[in-house]
Design an enzyme around this catalytic site. Sequence first.
Site, PDB file in Angstrom:
ATOM      1  N   LYS A 133       0.865  -1.195   0.000  1.00  0.00           N
ATOM      2  CA  LYS A 133       0.000   0.000   0.000  1.00  0.00           C
ATOM      3  C   LYS A 133       0.894   1.234   0.000  1.00  0.00           C
ATOM      4  O   LYS A 133       1.769   1.392   0.868  1.00  0.00           O
ATOM      5  CB  LYS A 133      -0.896  -0.044   1.237  1.00  0.00           C
ATOM      6  CG  LYS A 133      -2.102   0.861   1.178  1.00  0.00           C
ATOM      7  CD  LYS A 133      -3.008   0.583   2.383  1.00  0.00           C
ATOM      8  CE  LYS A 133      -4.258   1.423   2.369  1.00  0.00           C
ATOM      9  NZ  LYS A 133      -5.043   1.246   3.601  1.00  0.00           N
TER      10      LYS A 133
HETATM   11  O1  G3P Z   1      -7.773   2.332   5.388  1.00  0.00           O
HETATM   12  C1  G3P Z   1      -8.057   3.607   4.927  1.00  0.00           C
HETATM   13  C2  G3P Z   1      -9.431   4.157   5.277  1.00  0.00           C
HETATM   14  O2  G3P Z   1     -10.392   3.172   5.131  1.00  0.00           O
HETATM   15  C3  G3P Z   1      -9.509   4.923   6.543  1.00  0.00           C
HETATM   16  O3  G3P Z   1     -10.808   5.158   7.000  1.00  0.00           O
HETATM   17  O4  G3P Z   1     -12.392   5.864   8.748  1.00  0.00           O
HETATM   18  O5  G3P Z   1      -9.949   6.415   9.001  1.00  0.00           O
HETATM   19  O6  G3P Z   1     -11.346   7.580   7.317  1.00  0.00           O
HETATM   20  P1  G3P Z   1     -11.142   6.313   8.066  1.00  0.00           P
END
Ligand code: G3P
Length: 215
Positions: A87
Amino acid sequence: MKFFIDTANLAQIKEAQDLGVLDGVTTNPSLMAKEGIKGQQNILKHYLDICNIVTGDVSAEVVATNYDGMISEGEILATLHPQIVVKIPMIKDGIKAIKYFTEKGIKTNCTLVFSSGQALLAAKAGATYMSPFIGRLDDVCTDGLKLIEDIRIIYDNYGYETEILAASVRHPMHIIECAKIGADVATCPLSVILALLKHPLTDSGLAQFLADAKK
Ligand code: G3P
């Protein structure tokens, strides 16, 4: 549509895997920190533990922000287990690193995507997955789902094979709308996957069936 779980919590990953509908896992440094995983050896071991629970792709994020650093970190991650997807953040050196890994046949997930232009670049570099953060866009009064729609059109116009991995998914309607648009993957917390199960008419209908079965 593929379902990935967006967590580094082994119990939640196992619960989603046991449900039988899980296609992979995404992690990020914040999710690893949340589980208290620190130090390179512990981090690598944790990725292996995840790979041993699931059968699909497991995104493991580099923390270097320069090309050489991303290449050496990504190579260590990619040799760890065949399910690992490297990633890489959507930055200039990240695009170069994605191109490098693509040419070596190593899967990548381009993360922190917030615009169609970024999505186009990720596809041009050959990313396997490209992750637009729809919830974080919604958080700043910008339509995250509209971005997924735009990227779907752009990728279909040119036949790009990069998979649209809707990330930062906050609620079940995000998944439904992404499925209608044609996102390839949604990565979600376990609670959001389980929320798809719920309907009050299912609960009341089942209660009625069970009551009638006793008559
Ligand atoms: O893994 C990346 C993403 O899904 C993060 O989500 O909830 O931290 O905005 P969030």
